[in-house]
Design a protein around this motif. Structure first.
Motif, PDB file in Angstrom:
ATOM      1  N   THR A  88      30.522  -5.541  79.458  1.00 30.75           N
ATOM      2  CA  THR A  88      31.608  -4.631  79.211  1.00 30.75           C
ATOM      3  C   THR A  88      32.686  -5.729  79.238  1.00 30.75           C
ATOM      4  O   THR A  88      32.876  -6.787  79.698  1.00 30.75           O
ATOM      5  N   ARG A  89      33.968  -5.267  78.586  1.00 31.62           N
ATOM      6  CA  ARG A  89      35.003  -6.185  78.429  1.00 31.62           C
ATOM      7  C   ARG A  89      36.408  -5.326  78.959  1.00 31.62           C
ATOM      8  O   ARG A  89      36.268  -4.127  79.137  1.00 31.62           O
ATOM      9  N   THR A  90      37.382  -6.003  79.012  1.00 32.20           N
ATOM     10  CA  THR A  90      38.711  -5.422  79.682  1.00 32.20           C
ATOM     11  C   THR A  90      39.504  -4.860  78.297  1.00 32.20           C
ATOM     12  O   THR A  90      39.607  -5.478  77.422  1.00 32.20           O
ATOM     13  N   ILE A  91      39.919  -3.484  78.539  1.00 32.82           N
ATOM     14  CA  ILE A  91      40.694  -3.057  77.609  1.00 32.82           C
ATOM     15  C   ILE A  91      41.862  -2.516  78.527  1.00 32.82           C
ATOM     16  O   ILE A  91      41.685  -1.679  79.355  1.00 32.82           O
ATOM     17  N   CYS A  92      43.041  -2.922  77.887  1.00 30.67           N
ATOM     18  CA  CYS A  92      44.351  -2.487  78.841  1.00 30.67           C
ATOM     19  C   CYS A  92      45.648  -2.393  77.849  1.00 30.67           C
ATOM     20  O   CYS A  92      45.403  -1.755  76.675  1.00 30.67           O
ATOM     21  N   SER A  93      46.524  -3.263  77.983  1.00 26.20           N
ATOM     22  CA  SER A  93      47.659  -3.048  77.126  1.00 26.20           C
ATOM     23  C   SER A  93      47.764  -4.184  76.214  1.00 26.20           C
ATOM     24  O   SER A  93      48.649  -4.557  75.640  1.00 26.20           O
ATOM     25  N   PHE A  94      46.363  -4.831  75.661  1.00 30.45           N
ATOM     26  CA  PHE A  94      46.509  -5.775  74.725  1.00 30.45           C
ATOM     27  C   PHE A  94      47.080  -5.293  73.536  1.00 30.45           C
ATOM     28  O   PHE A  94      47.917  -6.232  72.707  1.00 30.45           O
ATOM     29  N   GLY A  95      46.761  -4.065  72.999  1.00 28.96           N
ATOM     30  CA  GLY A  95      47.265  -3.445  71.878  1.00 28.96           C
ATOM     31  C   GLY A  95      48.692  -3.587  71.729  1.00 28.96           C
ATOM     32  O   GLY A  95      49.360  -3.756  70.887  1.00 28.96           O
ATOM     33  N   GLU A  96      49.307  -2.626  72.936  1.00 27.05           N
ATOM     34  CA  GLU A  96      50.794  -2.877  72.979  1.00 27.05           C
ATOM     35  C   GLU A  96      51.464  -4.191  72.786  1.00 27.05           C
ATOM     36  O   GLU A  96      52.316  -4.284  72.292  1.00 27.05           O
TER      37      GLU A  96
END
Length: 310
Positions: A88-96
């Motif tokens: 699994t990988r980290t998904i957080c505020s990267f898109g923002e």
């Protein structure tokens, strides 16, 4: 999946206590990545960190969680499917964060910031009407969580936003999405091209001479992975005018070698891979949520598809 012994590649015990106030319910072991031994891996059910240790072995763990959104350094290890290990990988505020990064550079260009700054230094008062985002067509390569967030930002300002993905499956915030094998049909419409692509066997040097030759004086932003771009082809595209501006947050070799000609080009902006820096607290929160989902048999939105490479 029963996860009890958790090996953390990093001395982050204080940070973890915020999200795991009852840490005695699990066994945690916090070690610098270079200090991890075979004995530690034998003990662990799960391995968590930014990168694999030098002696990492898939046969010893059930689950690996990357603190990064990109997992190329883990996927370089062979045998994920054969060993039935979850990644699994980290998904957080990267898109923002990436959206705001891209927006800042488009506005700098459309509002002629550099030109007016130069005029100020020369004490010249010469007017030039800034351009509007609503008149800009943006083609975004990669329509996953980050690409969608970038599209959401620009569609808010009225830009025409076209997505490019392997499947061409339609998603929210894009006016349309086309499959990668049909990209030549729309590349000539682009004013700006933004790549959020991960590095896979299909995306390696995707931006090559052939693709750059189809562009017509566009701005190019790469916030995905550096190796998706053939840098020699990029330089040729800048020299020919197919690209008028390149904003590169990622490059093939990081740090960018001091002898690279990209450093001194006025039509290139280099930033040191900061468009989506991983905040440790966000990464730990994502890990905590993922652990809860695994133990509750809930669907995982951040599990890695080994065939796709992300």
């Amino acid at each position: 999946m029963n996860i009890h012994n958790i090996l953390i590649a990093g001395e982050y015990q204080e940070e973890f206590e915020t999200y795991f106030p009852n840490m005695e319910q699990k066994e945690f072991r916090f070690l610098p990545v270079e200090a991890i031994t075979d004995h530690d891996l034998d003990w662990a059910d799960a391995y968590v960190g930014f990168k694999p240790c030098a002696n990492f072995q898939l046969s010893k763990v059930k689950w690996v969680h990357s603190f990064n959104a990109g997992v190329n350094n883990f996927l370089d290890i062979e045998g994920w499917k054969e060993n039935h290990v979850l990644l699994t990988r980290t998904i957080c505020s990267f898109g923002e964060r990436i959206s705001e990064y891209c927006l800042s550079y488009l506005l700098t260009n459309l509002q002629y910031h550099r030109q007016f700054q130069k005029q100020q230094q020369q004490k010249k008062w010469i007017q030039k009407t800034p351009k509007l985002l609503k008149d800009v067509t943006i083609v975004i390569f990669g329509t996953g969580a980050i690409g969608q967030e970038v599209a959401k930002t620009f569609i808010h300002f009225g830009s025409t936003v076209i997505g490019v993905s392997e499947s061409g499956k339609q998603k929210e915030y894009f006016h349309k999405i086309i499959p990668i094998n049909s990209v030549s049909s729309i590349i000539g419409e682009a004013d700006w091209i933004i790549s959020t692509l991960p590095l896979t066997q299909h995306t390696k040097q995707l931006f090559n001479e052939e693709l750059f030759s189809q562009m017509k004086s566009v701005g190019f932003i790469n916030v995905g992975r550096g190796a998706t771009v053939d840098e020699k082809a990029l330089i040729n595209a800048l020299d020919s005018g197919n690209i008028h501006t390149a904003i590169l947050d990622v490059v093939e070799r990081e740090p960018l070698p001091k002898d690279s000609t990209l450093w001194l080009r006025k039509d290139v902006t280099i930033t040191p891979h900061i468009s989506a820096v991983t905040e440790l607290n966000e990464a730990i929160l994502c890990f905590s949520q993922t652990l809860h989902a695994i133990e509750s048999n809930q669907p995982l939105s951040n599990s890695v598809d080994f065939d796709k490479g992300y």
